[in-house]
Every structure is written in structure tokens, then in C-alpha cells.
Design a protein around this motif. Structure first.
Motif, PDB file in Angstrom:
ATOM      1  N   ALA A 150      35.337  48.573  35.804  1.00  0.00           N
ATOM      2  CA  ALA A 150      34.966  48.509  34.387  1.00  0.00           C
ATOM      3  C   ALA A 150      35.214  49.827  33.676  1.00  0.00           C
ATOM      4  O   ALA A 150      35.428  49.844  32.456  1.00  0.00           O
ATOM      5  CB  ALA A 150      33.496  48.102  34.263  1.00  0.00           C
ATOM      6  N   GLY A 180      44.449  39.969  37.962  1.00  0.00           N
ATOM      7  CA  GLY A 180      44.086  39.634  36.595  1.00  0.00           C
ATOM      8  C   GLY A 180      44.221  40.787  35.627  1.00  0.00           C
ATOM      9  O   GLY A 180      43.915  40.648  34.439  1.00  0.00           O
ATOM     10  N   ALA A 181      44.680  41.949  36.114  1.00  0.00           N
ATOM     11  CA  ALA A 181      44.792  43.130  35.264  1.00  0.00           C
ATOM     12  C   ALA A 181      46.136  43.140  34.542  1.00  0.00           C
ATOM     13  O   ALA A 181      47.113  42.544  34.981  1.00  0.00           O
ATOM     14  CB  ALA A 181      44.646  44.403  36.097  1.00  0.00           C
ATOM     15  N   ASP A 184      31.888  47.233  40.320  1.00  0.00           N
ATOM     16  CA  ASP A 184      31.956  46.392  39.129  1.00  0.00           C
ATOM     17  C   ASP A 184      33.403  46.372  38.625  1.00  0.00           C
ATOM     18  O   ASP A 184      33.882  47.329  38.028  1.00  0.00           O
ATOM     19  CB  ASP A 184      31.021  46.951  38.048  1.00  0.00           C
ATOM     20  CG  ASP A 184      30.971  46.045  36.817  1.00  0.00           C
ATOM     21  OD1 ASP A 184      31.421  44.877  36.925  1.00  0.00           O
ATOM     22  OD2 ASP A 184      30.481  46.503  35.775  1.00  0.00           O
ATOM     23  N   GLY A 185      34.113  45.281  38.928  1.00  0.00           N
ATOM     24  CA  GLY A 185      35.495  45.193  38.510  1.00  0.00           C
ATOM     25  C   GLY A 185      36.044  43.788  38.648  1.00  0.00           C
ATOM     26  O   GLY A 185      35.328  42.856  39.016  1.00  0.00           O
ATOM     27  N   VAL A 186      37.322  43.657  38.338  1.00  0.00           N
ATOM     28  CA  VAL A 186      37.998  42.364  38.419  1.00  0.00           C
ATOM     29  C   VAL A 186      39.158  42.488  39.400  1.00  0.00           C
ATOM     30  O   VAL A 186      39.660  43.582  39.650  1.00  0.00           O
ATOM     31  CB  VAL A 186      38.524  41.932  37.025  1.00  0.00           C
ATOM     32  CG1 VAL A 186      37.375  41.734  36.056  1.00  0.00           C
ATOM     33  CG2 VAL A 186      39.520  42.957  36.472  1.00  0.00           C
ATOM     34  N   PRO A 187      39.608  41.365  39.974  1.00  0.00           N
ATOM     35  CA  PRO A 187      40.751  41.423  40.896  1.00  0.00           C
ATOM     36  C   PRO A 187      41.983  41.990  40.213  1.00  0.00           C
ATOM     37  O   PRO A 187      42.185  41.844  38.999  1.00  0.00           O
ATOM     38  CB  PRO A 187      40.951  39.962  41.312  1.00  0.00           C
ATOM     39  CG  PRO A 187      39.618  39.322  41.088  1.00  0.00           C
ATOM     40  CD  PRO A 187      39.017  40.020  39.902  1.00  0.00           C
ATOM     41  N   LEU A 211      40.525  46.726  43.236  1.00  0.00           N
ATOM     42  CA  LEU A 211      39.871  46.188  42.032  1.00  0.00           C
ATOM     43  C   LEU A 211      40.178  47.085  40.840  1.00  0.00           C
ATOM     44  O   LEU A 211      40.358  48.303  40.995  1.00  0.00           O
ATOM     45  CB  LEU A 211      38.356  46.108  42.222  1.00  0.00           C
ATOM     46  CG  LEU A 211      37.785  45.084  43.204  1.00  0.00           C
ATOM     47  CD1 LEU A 211      36.274  45.227  43.264  1.00  0.00           C
ATOM     48  CD2 LEU A 211      38.175  43.673  42.811  1.00  0.00           C
TER      49      LEU A 211
END
Length: 626
Positions: A367, A329-330, A323-326, A364
């Protein structure tokens, strides 16, 4: 009619026995395993030679002429087989049962050759294939575009070559590093068929037909297991394995051709191709990737998240969905960058199992605030000896020690016999002064200069160490996304200093001394007895030293073969001289109208001399296995 049947049945049996006898004789005389087909053809020709040499006669031949006729027949067979062995060695032509499969593979390979050649010409590489042009400013870009269009195998080959700064110029390395293997997604019907055949669709509650990502080897889909766990399913493209195997065959053949050139032999093109083929075949087997994830997870802490594998086959891999974002985008976070770098360095320096492709797409931001790693198809492994040498290399760089760097570099690489170590040490000293002097800020580009020195002195970096530098170079780009301006070299030196400090604590020193003492203690126990024996023998004048010559089996085999050749040559020459003397003699009893007994002996000795000479010639011209 009865005589005809006896002849019809008896001739094939007699001929078969003759062929078997000739094959056995040829194997014993020539020292080779001769096939029955070429032996049968040689027997037919030999029978014709013997018939034409003596002609058909109704008279009963004498014993001497029978031996002479048999000797000439054997000589003709052996001579034909020896000539065939020199021109076309046994095994060079496969058996007829394999011809159909070879023809199909050749046709398929020719079609692939045509496509690759067309791609090369389309991108302006045609003149280079013909050898007409040597330099061009756009060659690196043309090569990158051609490899990208050629498909999965050549994209992977370009990505591997982009890590070999010790072999390729800088512009080629920079251009090949831009290779991407992103391709349009395969149709869901094809993916579903592979998934159903490998694990069965009843294992899932649902599978999203739209892929999360698609690459040249596989694509990833969201799914939910029957247990309700959210997972991702990595499914291999239906035709990628067959395409890759055909391309690897082409790469292997090209490598064999280039290996015969001077520069190809110096670069070890054959070994590079073999290592690339082994790595790509591992990447095509998802069971190996599952084992890679398990191995990396077993040697890692919880600072970086890793997926858990639920099930795997050679073409399907089911694992937890992180569960995370690329990473792109951080927001900027130096702490996470330092954590990721230390995680990879710990894998390389301490554990020996590391993620070899940590590019931003494989990282990634989870969360829970940690980083997560994906895609373990490319995992590097280095043994303890190479890890120790690599640690000494980084320690020498940290201390600006040219002598230590030279020793560590020679341990890491395959060194030529004629290397000038003093000149290499001076070059490394200049390298350190340029990159590690006062006021200098070391960066990853200094490794590029180090590769240039390695290449200039003819050193060859092992693929495992090349994978380490590739991972660190890839990681630098990832860390630049996470924390712009992050200096990987400075942080790595800090990590190395901490590891050295940890090893110098009293507890670590005590544990190291205990381990070394346990290894040396058995030898120390035997040492007093051996010293006592040596001094006693010296006192009594019985001290001697025993040394075995040719202790190595290879040396014994070489000397045995050489003596065998010399002995056969001497025997053949002696038989030839005796044959000439006997043939020149007119005395002795007559066997036939114009042939005496001494001449029969002379002819037979001449046959023996020629047979021994053929054995020597075949051995000289026979291809030696590497």
C-alpha cells in the motif's frame, strides 16, 4: 543326574568362551570386527570339521596332535569367516533388532514405488522405464505431468531440475519450469490440530478457517494475535513430512543406482540428490525459514518490504501480514522493476544471502508503493570466494573479455583434469561475439548458451551458483509482469558498473589498501629477519632445503597398508614353502603311528600360511569406504 547338570551348565559356558576366543582371534588375524553370531556358527562348523578330521579316540592325544587339531579348528573358523566376509561383509546385514523396522519401511517404500510406477505408466513413461524407447517429442511434457502427480517431493525435484540448463536439454527445462505445487486446501480440522499442537490456539484472538493460499507443503491463513496485530499463519500439512521422507529415501536409492552409470557419475547424480534432500528438509522446517527471514532482513535496506516473524516452530510460522495486492494486478512500473532487480543483485553480489524463488506469487505491491517479498523457505547462500568469482564473471561479460571469462568460469565450476583451456577460451569468445557484439541486445537466453558450453566441456556448476541463476531466471519472469520489455541483462550490467565505480572512489581505494596492508604487515615485519638468515646461510655454505616425503596422512596410510600387504604375502609364501619342505621329510621323531614331528611342524606352518593368505584375500576383497 549331577553329571548331566554339570554338562548342561558347563557346555554353554565353554562354548561361549570358545566363541569369544575365536572372535578375538579372527579379529586379530583378519583385521576385522567379526560379529558373535557368525563367529558362533563358524565355531559349530569348525568343531564338526575337526571332529571328522581326527575322529573320536579314547587314546590320549599327544601335544603335537593337540596343536595340529587346534590349528585346523582355527583355520576352519577363519576360512569360514573370511568366506562370509567376502560374500556378505560385516555390517551389510543389520542386527535382528532392526529387522522389523526395516520390513515396515520396505513395505511402505514398495507401496510408494507402485504408486509412482503407476503414475509413470499412466503418462506414457512405461516404455522408458523398460529402456525400450530413447526419443520422443512428448517426453518432456509426460515427465512434467508425472512429476506433478507424484506429489510434493517430485514437484520440488522437477522445479530444481528446471534450473539446471547445464544438465538438461532446453525442451525439458522449459517444460519443467511450468511445474506448480498448488493443491486443494487441507481440511480446517487437520490444520487446527497442527496449529493447536504447535503453538496453541489461545495465542490467537481469531484465525480464519479459509486459507489465503494453499501449496503442497503448507497453507496460509489470516489471523489476529491476542495483542491485536494482524498476522498470517503458515501451517504445514499434517502428512507432508512423512511423505517427503519416504520419497527422499526413494530418490536417494535411485541416485545411488544412477551413480554407477557413466553419465550418472559424470553428472554427479549422488551429490545432486543429496543437495536436493538437504534443501527440501530445510524447507520443511519453518524454524529455518524464520532464520532466513532474519538473515535477509539484516542484510537488506528498506527499499523492499519484508515480514517480521512473531513466533515459529518446525511446522508453524506466524509473521506480519503485508498490506498489498498481488503483482499481477499492478500497473506497469519500470522504477519498481529496477528496484527489485537491484535488491536481489545486492543480496547476491554483496551480502551472500538472497531470496532464491522470487516468482510473481511471492512478490506483493504494498500500500505504501513499495514491493514486498514473501515465502523465504528457499534462500540461497554463497561464500565470499564464489561471490568474487561471480563478480569477475559478470565483469568479464561486460568487458567482452574471453580470457577473464574463462578464468572466472573455472573458479566457479569443478573442472576436470583433462580440460582444454585454449579451446574453452575460443568457445567463450564465439559466445561473446554472438551475444555481445555490435548491434546485439543481450538477454537472459545467453546464459542458456553459456550453460551449454559448461556442459560440453564437462564442467560442473556448484549448487549455490545454480541457485543464483535459478533466482535470476525466476526474477526475469517477475520483472516481465511488472514491466514488460524490461531487460535484466542490461540493467545488471549497469548495476555492476556502478558497483565498480563505487569501489574506485578515493575513499574505497584507501579503505581497501588499508585492509590489505593490515593483512600483509605481519609478514613484512618478519621478512628482513628471514632474508638475513637465508643470506647468512648462503654465505657460510650452510643453505639447505628440507622436504618431507609422505607429509600427507593419506599417503602414509596408503604406503603403510601396501607394505603391510606385501609383508603378509611374503611371510605367508615363506611359511608355505617351509611347510612343503617339512611335509616331504620322512625323518625326525614320530609323534603318532604315521605322523612325524617334522610333519606336525609342516602342517602348522601350512595353517599359518593359509591364515596369512586369507588375511590378504579379505583385505583385497573388503569394500573400501569412500
Amino acid at each position: 543326574m549331577g553329571d548331566f547338570l554339570v554338562y548342561t551348565i558347563g557346555f554353554p559356558i565353554t562354548f561361549l568362551l570358545l566363541v569369544l576366543g575365536m572372535a578375538l582371534a579372527a579379529r586379530r588375524i583378519l583385521g576385522l570386527r567379526i560379529g558373535l553370531i557368525r563367529t558362533a556358527l563358524a565355531c559349530l562348523l569348525a568343531m564338526s570339521v575337526a571332529q571328522s578330521a581326527f575322529g573320536e579316540t579314547t587314546a590320549e592325544p599327544s601335544a603335537g596332535l593337540v596343536t595340529l587339531q587346534l590349528g585346523i579348528s582355527i583355520l576352519a573358523v577363519i576360512a569360514l569367516l573370511a568366506f562370509a566376509e567376502i560374500i556378505v561383509p560385516t555390517g551389510a546385514i543389520p542386527p535382528p533388532t532392526e529387522w522389523w523396522g526395516m520390513a515396515r519401511r520396505r513395505i511402505k517404500r514398495t507401496r510408494r514405488y507402485s504408486r509412482i510406477t503407476a503414475i509413470a505408466f499412466r503418462h506414457g513413461l512405461g516404455p522408458y522405464l523398460r529402456g525400450r524407447e530413447r526419443t520422443s517429442t512428448g517426453l518432456a511434457r509426460s515427465l512434467r505431468l508425472a512429476l506433478q502427480d507424484a506429489g510434493v517431493t517430485f514437484v520440488k525435484l522437477g522445479q530444481v531440475l528446471s534450473t539446471r540448463a547445464d544438465l538438461l536439454p532446453e525442451d525439458f527445462v522449459e517444460e519443467l519450469s511450468l511445474l506448480q505445487d498448488k493443491v486443494p486446501a487441507a481440511k480446517w480440522e487437520q490444520v487446527r490440530a497442527v496449529l493447536d499442537a504447535e503453538v496453541g490456539l489461545d495465542a490467537f484472538r481469531e484465525v480464519d478457517p479459509e486459507p489465503l493460499a494453499a501449496a503442497s507443503i503448507a497453507q496460509v491463513h489470516r489471523a489476529v494475535l491476542k495483542s491485536g496485530a494482524e498476522v498470517v499463519v503458515k501451517v504445514q500439512r499434517p502428512d507432508v513430512r512423512a511423505t517427503a521422507e519416504g520419497d527422499l529415501d526413494i530418490v536417494s536409492r535411485l541416485a545411488e543406482t544412477l551413480q554407477r552409470t557413466r553419465w550418472g557419475s559424470a553428472l554427479g547424480v549422488r551429490d545432486l540428490a543429496a543437495g536436493f534432500a538437504a534443501a527440501l528438509r530445510e524447507e520443511l522446517d519453518f524454524k529455518i525459514e524464520a532464520r532466513n527471514i532474519t538473515a535477509v532482513a539484516a542484510a537488506s535496506d528498506a527499499s523492499v518490504g519484508l515480514p517480521h516473524v512473531h513466533l515459529s516452530t518446525s511446522r508453524v510460522l506466524v509473521m506480519d501480514r503485508l498490506d498489498g495486492v498481488p503483482l499481477r494486478g499492478a500497473s506497469e512500473d519500470v522504477g519498481l522493476a529496477r528496484t527489485l532487480l537491484r535488491f536481489v543483485l545486492r543480496q547476491v553480489m554483496l551480502d551472500g544471502v538472497f531470496h532464491a524463488d522470487p516468482h510473481p506469487g511471492n512478490v506483493l505491491l504494498l500500500a505504501d508503493g513499495r514491493l514486498g517479498l514473501l515465502d523465504f523457505g528457499s534462500v540461497g547462500r554463497i561464500d565470499s570466494a564464489l561471490r568474487s568469482a561471480l563478480q569477475r564473471l559478470l565483469l568479464a561479460i561486460d568487458r567482452s573479455d574471453p580470457a577473464g571469462l574463462t578464468d572466472a568460469l573455472l573458479e566457479l565450476t569443478s573442472r576436470p583434469e583433462d580440460i582444454d583451456e585454449q579451446r574453452l577460451e575460443r568457445a567463450l569468445g564465439q559466445f561473446m561475439a554472438r551475444h555481445l557484439g555490435a548491434g546485439m541486445r543481450p538477454d537472459v537466453e545467453m546464459f542458456g548458451d553459456l550453460f551449454l558450453i559448461v556442459s560440453r566441456f564437462g564442467l560442473s556448476i556448484p549448487p549455490e551458483i545454480a541457485a543464483v541463476f535459478r533466482a535470476l531466471a525466476t526474477l526475469e519472469g517477475t520483472l516481465a509482469v511488472l514491466a514488460p520489455g524490461f531487460n535484466i541483462v542490461v540493467e545488471s550490467r549497469s548495476f555492476a558498473a556502478e558497483q565498480i565505480s563505487e569501489r574506485l572512489t578515493p575513499e574505497s581505494v584507501q579503505a581497501t589498501m588499508a585492509e590489505e596492508l593490515q593483512a600483509v604487515l605481519p609478514m613484512l615485519r618478519r621478512l628482513p629477519r628471514r632474508v638475513d638468515r637465508i643470506t647468512g646461510a648462503l654465505e657460510q655454505g650452510r643453505l639447505s632445503m628440507s622436504m618431507r616425503l609422505f607429509a600427507d596422512e593419506r599417503d602414509r596410510s596408503f604406503i603403510t597398508g601396501l607394505l603391510h600387504q606385501v609383508m603378509l604375502t611374503v611371510l605367508g609364501a615363506t611359511a608355505g614353502v617351509m611347510a612343503v619342505l617339512l611335509l616331504g621329510s620322512s625323518s625326525g621323531p614320530q609323534v603318532a603311528a604315521d605322523i612325524g614331528l617334522y610333519q606336525v611342524f609342516g602342517y602348522n606352518l601350512l595353517i599359518i600360511s593359509v591364515l596369512l593368505g586369507l588375511r590378504v584375500v579379505v583385505t583385497v576383497f573388503r569394500p573400501r569406504s569412500s
